[in-house]
Design an enzyme around this catalytic site. Structure first.
Site, PDB file in Angstrom:
ATOM      1  N   GLU A  72       0.981  -1.083   0.220  1.00  0.00           N
ATOM      2  CA  GLU A  72      -0.099   0.171  -0.151  1.00  0.00           C
ATOM      3  C   GLU A  72       0.868   0.923  -0.126  1.00  0.00           C
ATOM      4  O   GLU A  72       2.090   1.050   1.013  1.00  0.00           O
ATOM      5  CB  GLU A  72      -1.459   0.044   1.550  1.00  0.00           C
ATOM      6  CG  GLU A  72      -1.440   0.812   1.007  1.00  0.00           C
ATOM      7  CD  GLU A  72      -2.741   0.844   2.280  1.00  0.00           C
ATOM      8  OE1 GLU A  72      -2.530   0.549   3.314  1.00  0.00           O
ATOM      9  OE2 GLU A  72      -3.329   2.654   2.465  1.00  0.00           O
TER      10      GLU A  72
ATOM     11  N   LYS B 158       4.564   0.946   9.087  1.00  0.00           N
ATOM     12  CA  LYS B 158       4.647   1.982   8.383  1.00  0.00           C
ATOM     13  C   LYS B 158       4.606   3.283   9.366  1.00  0.00           C
ATOM     14  O   LYS B 158       4.134   4.016   9.376  1.00  0.00           O
ATOM     15  CB  LYS B 158       3.896   2.015   6.621  1.00  0.00           C
ATOM     16  CG  LYS B 158       5.028   1.150   5.536  1.00  0.00           C
ATOM     17  CD  LYS B 158       4.080   1.587   4.393  1.00  0.00           C
ATOM     18  CE  LYS B 158       3.569   0.482   4.126  1.00  0.00           C
ATOM     19  NZ  LYS B 158       2.387   0.299   3.131  1.00  0.00           N
TER      20      LYS B 158
ATOM     21  N   ARG C  58       5.543 -12.648   9.522  1.00  0.00           N
ATOM     22  CA  ARG C  58       5.776 -11.130   9.267  1.00  0.00           C
ATOM     23  C   ARG C  58       7.327 -11.800  10.134  1.00  0.00           C
ATOM     24  O   ARG C  58       7.436 -11.732  11.066  1.00  0.00           O
ATOM     25  CB  ARG C  58       4.638 -10.299   9.759  1.00  0.00           C
ATOM     26  CG  ARG C  58       4.359 -10.112  10.883  1.00  0.00           C
ATOM     27  CD  ARG C  58       3.570  -8.936  11.453  1.00  0.00           C
ATOM     28  NE  ARG C  58       4.006  -7.907  10.719  1.00  0.00           N
ATOM     29  CZ  ARG C  58       3.435  -7.326   9.891  1.00  0.00           C
ATOM     30  NH1 ARG C  58       2.613  -7.539   8.972  1.00  0.00           N
ATOM     31  NH2 ARG C  58       3.861  -6.099   9.943  1.00  0.00           N
TER      32      ARG C  58
END
Ligand code: ATP
Ligand code: MG
Length: 556
Positions: free
Chosen positions: A37, A276, A266
């Site tokens: 994104e 982020k 992850r």
């Protein structure tokens, strides 16, 4: 990618699945995608996903798309798009064909939403946020059906068209999939698939005021691009039900060998934030100098700090791909860059905290040039010229008036070798008002350039130096971990775990050849660490070097 083509890569559970799918004939080729994104800069966690997805495409002669998952126009922008492209390239990968955007499919997605409405599988719901939460139920209790769930197809079509036409306010209504309000998977309790946002979009401008939700968009985008293996992180495990539900109910995609989602754990890295949103917070609050601050775990940050693409890829190989939760030691990342630079970085001398050294039996005004190998084990890196003379700089840590035998540096009355040059003996020193040594006076043995003292004296210690007249002043930025806590994500606020010494600036000198150091090129400053000229702030007149990593793991 040529430089990594000969590496041996360990397999992992995803590669095993691919092997089976190719062996069984379910797929004849492999097509992956990396779907960031564009709401921030990529971080080291994304590097893991990039290496996994692009690495699979490379090794199976398949394809990997770069797709911007851009369904949140308010948080996204074109700078992020550009930085992400640059970072993927820097890591050594090239996406297949053109760049894709989820927004490329907004027309098609709208059509698929209408298909669901026509099948009685989606409805426009006017519950407000609070009511929606209440109706959703909890993990322990089922939800209850929205009063709008049984609106007729014709009416839903008309309402959805009104949503698109901007006739409702933001938040007034949404389009929801009609699935199961009692499902044990919360994401299946009639999830929202379209919401109203009067927002300008970086790709589609003002064309839309309704935007599809991630779970509806992602599976359809994968299917449209004929992705075979859609690899994501474990927090989407439950959402796999919704991924499959959407595709099962659309005529274009309800076929056996269509895209499937697979999840892996992850990357979490000690002393590092990997989100982020949280990294953006550090930038916005000015706690770092920007997304590319060399202390940041962003690709842009580690690049500026002096990490190499090959070291990042090596790190991603070493951590592996599994479904286990993990918190990887920071030392593992540092070992990857240190091992590489030990082999590849030319050596140079830099004095970070300088004091003066005067060689009293060396003629004033006389200079000589000493040749030194750029690398102890790699002749192909050539030689460098080191000017030598009567007055040098050495590091304050390399001299003591008195010391025990464990201190292998310069001590009054004792000998030490100047790296690449002569053996010297300290005779006396000057100090300032606070008692700090400012100048050391010594004598040198002229017979010791490149050879041991003739009478068999043993000189164990070696210290580095630069000649004063020819030395170039330089700023050194010495980085440490940004946080004091191995798991800063668990802290209440970042402020309480920020390391006040994450950046220490020192002013010293480097050997003159480093004026020409290209930005980001790694050097080993002997006995100090690996450094590179800062790509933003270093100029020939004002050199600035970033410490990429120290020579040894000081936390081991
Ligand atoms: P962030 O919290 O940093 O925004 P995200 O998952 O929301 O992370 P995306 O831009 O949606 O970020 O991620 C693009 C891809 O990178 C996704 O497939 C995601 O699963 C993967 N990814 C993100 N963070 C990590 C991580 N820490 N380790 C491995 N893969 C990750
Ligand atoms: Mg995200």
């Amino acid at each position: 990618m040529s430089q990594v083509d000969t590496e041996v890569r360990p397999s992992n559970f995803i590669r095993n699945i691919i092997d089976e799918d190719l062996a069984s004939g379910k797929h004849t080729s492999v097509h992956t995608r990396f779907p960031p994104e564009p709401n921030g800069y990529l971080h080291i966690g994304h590097a893991k996903s990039i290496c996994l997805n692009f690495g699979i495409a490379r090794d199976y002669q398949g394809q990997c798309n770069l797709r911007f998952d851009d369904t949140n126009p308010e948080k996204e922008n074109i700078d992020y798009v550009n930085s992400i492209k640059e970072d993927v390239h820097w890591l050594g990968f090239q996406w297949s064909g053109d760049i894709h955007y989820s927004s490329d499919y907004f027309d098609k997605l709208y059509g698929y939403a209408i298909e669901l409405i026509n099948k009685g599988l989606a409805y426009v719901c006017f519950l407000n946020g609070e009511q929606t939460r209440e109706y959703r139920g909890t993990l322990k209790a089922p939800g209850k059906n929205s009063p709008y769930r049984d609106t007729s197809v014709a009416e839903n079509l008309a309402l959805f068209e009104k949503m698109r036409a901007g006739e409702f306010k933001e938040g007034e209504c949404s389009l929801r999939a009609k699935i199961d309000m009692a499902s044990p998977f919360m994401c299946m309790r009639d999830p929202v698939i379209y919401r109203i946002k009067f927002a300008h979009h970086h790709q589609t401008g003002d064309k839309w005021c309704i935007y599809p939700m991630y779970d509806f968009t992602h599976c359809i985008s994968d299917a449209l691009e004929e992705i075979t293996h859609s690899i994501c992180t474990l927090e989407f495990q439950d959402n796999r039900r919704l991924y499959d539900w959407v595709l099962d109910h659309l005529d274009d995609f309800n076929k056996p060998n269509r895209t499937r989602q697979y999840e892996f754990s992850r990357l979490n890295l000690e002393y590092t934030l990997m989100s982020k949103r949280k990294l953006n917070d550090l930038v916005v609050r000015g706690l770092v100098s920007g997304w590319d601050d060399p202390r940041m775990p962003t690709i842009a940050g580690v690049r500026r700090r002096g990490y190499t693409p090959s070291a990042m890829r090596e790190f991603c190989e070493r951590i592996g791909v599994t479904k286990q939760d993990n918190l990887i030691e920071i030392g593992m990342l540092e070992a990857c860059i240190r091992e590489e630079l030990n082999d590849t970085a030319p050596r140079a001398m830099a004095v970070i905290k300088p004091i003066k050294l005067v060689i009293e039996n060396y003629p004033a005004g006389q200079f000589e040039t000493i040749k030194a190998a750029a690398h102890p084990n790699d002749e192909s890196l050539g030689e460098r010229d080191l000017p030598f003379g009567r007055e040098l700089y050495i590091d304050e840590a390399d001299f003591r008036e008195e010391a025990n035998k464990h201190y292998k540096r310069l001590v009054l009355g004792k000998e030490v070798r100047l790296r690449n040059a002569y053996v010297i003996k300290a005779e006396r020193c000057d100090k300032d008002a606070e008692g700090n040594v400012t100048t050391v006076y010594c004598t040198y043995d002229a017979e010791t350039l490149g050879s041991n003292p003739a009478d068999g004296r043993k000189v164990k210690g070696v210290i580095h130096w630069v000649e004063q007249t020819h030395a170039k002043p330089a700023e050194f930025r010495l980085y440490d971990r940004l946080f004091t806590d191995p798991n800063p994500a668990a802290a209440e606020t970042v402020d309480e775990v920020l390391n006040p010494e994450s950046l220490v600036i020192a002013h010293g000198f480097v050997e003159p050849g480093l004026v020409a150091a290209p930005a980001s090129k790694a050097y080993q400053f002997e006995r100090e660490g690996y450094f590179c000229a800062d790509s933003k702030d270093s100029t020939a007149d004002a050199l600035v070097f970033n410490r990429t990593v120290a020579l040894r793991d000081s936390f081991a």
